[in-house]
Design a protein around this motif. Structure first.
Motif, PDB file in Angstrom:
ATOM      1  N   LEU A  16     -10.070  -8.381   0.450  1.00 42.03           N
ATOM      2  CA  LEU A  16     -11.177  -8.527  -0.266  1.00 42.03           C
ATOM      3  C   LEU A  16     -11.522  -9.853  -0.376  1.00 42.03           C
ATOM      4  N   SER A  17     -10.682 -10.864  -0.250  1.00 41.13           N
ATOM      5  CA  SER A  17     -11.224 -12.105  -0.617  1.00 41.13           C
ATOM      6  C   SER A  17     -10.159 -13.226  -0.006  1.00 41.13           C
ATOM      7  N   ASP A  18     -10.600 -14.496   0.506  1.00 44.27           N
ATOM      8  CA  ASP A  18      -9.605 -15.340   0.895  1.00 44.27           C
ATOM      9  C   ASP A  18      -8.975 -16.421  -0.051  1.00 44.27           C
ATOM     10  N   ALA A  19     -10.059 -16.713  -0.950  1.00 39.45           N
ATOM     11  CA  ALA A  19      -9.975 -17.593  -2.033  1.00 39.45           C
ATOM     12  C   ALA A  19      -8.690 -17.362  -3.012  1.00 39.45           C
ATOM     13  N   PRO A  20      -7.548 -18.321  -3.017  1.00 37.39           N
ATOM     14  CA  PRO A  20      -6.236 -17.707  -3.708  1.00 37.39           C
ATOM     15  C   PRO A  20      -6.517 -17.455  -5.330  1.00 37.39           C
ATOM     16  N   LEU A  25      -6.288 -12.879  -8.980  1.00 32.72           N
ATOM     17  CA  LEU A  25      -7.126 -11.959 -10.092  1.00 32.72           C
ATOM     18  C   LEU A  25      -7.224 -10.641  -9.449  1.00 32.72           C
ATOM     19  N   LEU A  26      -7.675 -10.591  -8.432  1.00 33.17           N
ATOM     20  CA  LEU A  26      -7.730  -8.955  -7.943  1.00 33.17           C
ATOM     21  C   LEU A  26      -6.374  -8.383  -7.581  1.00 33.17           C
ATOM     22  N   PHE A  27      -5.363  -8.855  -7.094  1.00 32.17           N
ATOM     23  CA  PHE A  27      -3.908  -8.368  -7.370  1.00 32.17           C
ATOM     24  C   PHE A  27      -3.563  -7.911  -8.784  1.00 32.17           C
ATOM     25  N   VAL A  28      -3.804  -8.451  -9.581  1.00 29.54           N
ATOM     26  CA  VAL A  28      -3.083  -8.450 -11.112  1.00 29.54           C
ATOM     27  C   VAL A  28      -4.263  -7.086 -11.637  1.00 29.54           C
ATOM     28  N   LEU A  29      -5.517  -7.031 -11.280  1.00 23.37           N
ATOM     29  CA  LEU A  29      -6.579  -6.057 -11.528  1.00 23.37           C
ATOM     30  C   LEU A  29      -6.176  -4.551 -10.886  1.00 23.37           C
ATOM     31  N   PHE A  30      -6.047  -4.611  -9.682  1.00 25.58           N
ATOM     32  CA  PHE A  30      -5.440  -3.550  -8.829  1.00 25.58           C
ATOM     33  C   PHE A  30      -4.267  -3.123  -9.069  1.00 25.58           C
ATOM     34  N   LEU A  31      -3.383  -3.848  -9.479  1.00 29.32           N
ATOM     35  CA  LEU A  31      -1.680  -3.433  -9.590  1.00 29.32           C
ATOM     36  C   LEU A  31      -1.870  -2.638 -10.902  1.00 29.32           C
ATOM     37  N   ILE A  70      -2.157  10.974  -7.013  1.00 33.86           N
ATOM     38  CA  ILE A  70      -1.056  10.037  -6.736  1.00 33.86           C
ATOM     39  C   ILE A  70      -1.141   9.556  -5.243  1.00 33.86           C
ATOM     40  N   LEU A  71      -1.238  10.448  -4.403  1.00 34.32           N
ATOM     41  CA  LEU A  71      -1.032  10.013  -3.032  1.00 34.32           C
ATOM     42  C   LEU A  71      -2.047   9.094  -2.316  1.00 34.32           C
ATOM     43  N   CYS A  72      -3.312   9.607  -2.932  1.00 32.84           N
ATOM     44  CA  CYS A  72      -4.566   8.829  -2.401  1.00 32.84           C
ATOM     45  C   CYS A  72      -4.356   7.334  -2.484  1.00 32.84           C
ATOM     46  N   PRO A  73      -4.433   6.855  -3.789  1.00 36.53           N
ATOM     47  CA  PRO A  73      -4.182   5.425  -3.631  1.00 36.53           C
ATOM     48  C   PRO A  73      -2.932   4.763  -3.213  1.00 36.53           C
ATOM     49  N   THR A  74      -1.911   5.727  -3.210  1.00 33.45           N
ATOM     50  CA  THR A  74      -0.715   5.245  -2.687  1.00 33.45           C
ATOM     51  C   THR A  74      -0.564   4.841  -1.051  1.00 33.45           C
ATOM     52  N   THR A  75      -1.560   5.724  -0.606  1.00 36.59           N
ATOM     53  CA  THR A  75      -1.791   5.427   1.006  1.00 36.59           C
ATOM     54  C   THR A  75      -2.305   4.050   1.165  1.00 36.59           C
ATOM     55  N   THR A  76      -3.210   3.436   0.412  1.00 37.79           N
ATOM     56  CA  THR A  76      -3.906   2.184   0.902  1.00 37.79           C
ATOM     57  C   THR A  76      -3.516   1.158  -0.216  1.00 37.79           C
ATOM     58  N   VAL A  77      -3.454   1.281  -1.455  1.00 40.10           N
ATOM     59  CA  VAL A  77      -3.278   0.226  -2.448  1.00 40.10           C
ATOM     60  C   VAL A  77      -2.061  -0.474  -2.277  1.00 40.10           C
ATOM     61  N   PRO A  78      -0.798   0.028  -2.132  1.00 39.05           N
ATOM     62  CA  PRO A  78       0.349  -1.095  -1.954  1.00 39.05           C
ATOM     63  C   PRO A  78       0.106  -2.056  -0.507  1.00 39.05           C
ATOM     64  N   LYS A  79      -0.250  -1.549   0.395  1.00 40.65           N
ATOM     65  CA  LYS A  79      -0.708  -2.617   1.579  1.00 40.65           C
ATOM     66  C   LYS A  79      -1.532  -3.506   0.863  1.00 40.65           C
ATOM     67  N   MET A  80      -2.665  -3.248   0.383  1.00 41.45           N
ATOM     68  CA  MET A  80      -3.688  -4.113  -0.293  1.00 41.45           C
ATOM     69  C   MET A  80      -3.038  -5.146  -1.076  1.00 41.45           C
ATOM     70  N   LEU A  81      -2.114  -4.728  -1.919  1.00 39.22           N
ATOM     71  CA  LEU A  81      -1.491  -5.480  -2.901  1.00 39.22           C
ATOM     72  C   LEU A  81      -0.547  -6.553  -2.127  1.00 39.22           C
ATOM     73  N   VAL A  82       0.056  -6.277  -0.989  1.00 36.75           N
ATOM     74  CA  VAL A  82       0.706  -7.084  -0.348  1.00 36.75           C
ATOM     75  C   VAL A  82      -0.103  -8.014   0.161  1.00 36.75           C
ATOM     76  N   ALA A  83      -1.145  -7.714   1.009  1.00 35.06           N
ATOM     77  CA  ALA A  83      -2.119  -8.647   1.526  1.00 35.06           C
ATOM     78  C   ALA A  83      -2.669  -9.635   0.410  1.00 35.06           C
ATOM     79  N   LEU A  84      -2.811  -9.192  -0.719  1.00 39.29           N
ATOM     80  CA  LEU A  84      -3.379 -10.049  -1.567  1.00 39.29           C
ATOM     81  C   LEU A  84      -2.549 -11.282  -2.256  1.00 39.29           C
TER      82      LEU A  84
END
Length: 297
Positions: A16-20, A25-31, A70-84
């Motif tokens: 979603l963004s490359d700026a640290p 902030l995005l990590f905290v929000l989506f978590l 439960i399954l829908c965000p679990t498919t995508t969000v954890p990987k996104m959080l790791v990337a962030l």
């Protein structure tokens, strides 16, 4: 030509963004959103399974909806959080295939489930005296199994069409998870025939579910307007209003994402739309469905 193509073994998910500072902030929000989604839907599942007062068709389907949410965000969000957080944006070919399969499976199943829930509300309002006879728990089980099985085979078809393409040169998926439009955009061979099959299947199945939902609510609307008591009309509207909000939110976002040709694919627009049905809708569903529900409270 196919023999000379060098296929890729892994993909890079564009975050979603490359700026640290923005990434944190995005990590905290989506978590927070993910944890709130899990807490809300798990609470509903526990309430429905443990309280005998909620052992009826409407709450049975709501339980299935909570499981999907439960399954829908679990498919995508954890990987996104790791990337962030860690900037680990690489996903293997198999991992990408599984992510897309489970996502399409969950999304397709939810579309069919919402149609079944609309039919359930139609029977409850238009045929209240015969409700338990028409929509027995046995019938509910068969309908629920049918939605999950249809979603599975629909996803199997879509996934096989996407991952039998040839990917070469670029391996950057212009999305924070593996999805149909960005995967089609990566193919180095023409995708017209596959797009046609995908649009046809999605159109037929999606339209069928939508027609069932639409007809159910047309009958419900006429039935409510014919009610003489304002209290009865208010109760009927409140019963169906929450489900109708969920239907509009989910159908609107998924149609914008999947029922269109890849030539209209816009990465930035798709990220916003995918967040609506993949992250925010599962969070809002428990609130919409149970906020004014005295039984669940």
């Amino acid at each position: 030509q196919r023999a000379n193509l060098s296929t890729v073994s892994e993909f890079v998910l564009v975050g979603l963004s490359d700026a640290p500072e923005v990434r944190f902030l995005l990590f905290v929000l989506f978590l927070i959103i993910y944890l709130a989604t899990m807490a809300g839907n798990i609470t509903i599942l526990v309430a429905i399974t443990t309280d005998t007062h909620l052992h009826n068709p409407m709450y049975f389907f709501l339980g299935n909806l909570s499981l999907l949410d439960i399954l829908c965000p679990t498919t995508t969000v954890p990987k996104m959080l790791v990337a962030l957080l860690l900037e680990k944006k690489v996903i293997s070919f198999t991992g990408c295939m599984l992510q897309l399969f489970f996502l399409i499976d969950v999304v397709g199943t939810e579309i069919f489930l919402l149609a079944v829930m609309a039919y359930d509300r139609y029977v409850a309002i238009c045929h209240p005296l015969q409700y338990m006879k028409i929509v027995s728990m046995k019938v509910c089980s068969h309908l629920a199994i049918g939605t999950w099985v249809t979603g599975f085979f629909n996803s199997l078809l879509h996934t096989s069409l996407i991952f039998t393409l040839f990917f070469c040169d670029s391996n950057e998926v212009d999305q924070y998870y593996c999805d149909i439009p960005p995967m089609l955009a990566l193919s180095c061979l023409p995708t017209y025939s596959r797009e046609l099959v995908i649009l046809t299947v999605a159109g037929v199945l999606g339209s069928s579910a939508f027609v069932v939902t639409l007809i159910s609510y047309i009958y419900i609307l006429f039935a409510i307007l014919c009610m003489k008591s304002s209290e009865s009309r208010h109760k009927a509207f409140s019963t169906c209003g929450s489900h109708l909000m969920v239907v509009c939110l989910f159908y609107g976002t998924t149609i914008c994402t999947y029922v269109r040709p890849s030539s209209t694919y816009s990465p930035n627009q798709d990220r916003i739309v995918s967040m609506l049905y993949g992250t925010f809708t599962p969070l809002l569903n428990p609130i919409i469905c149970t906020l004014r529900n005295k039984e669940v409270k």
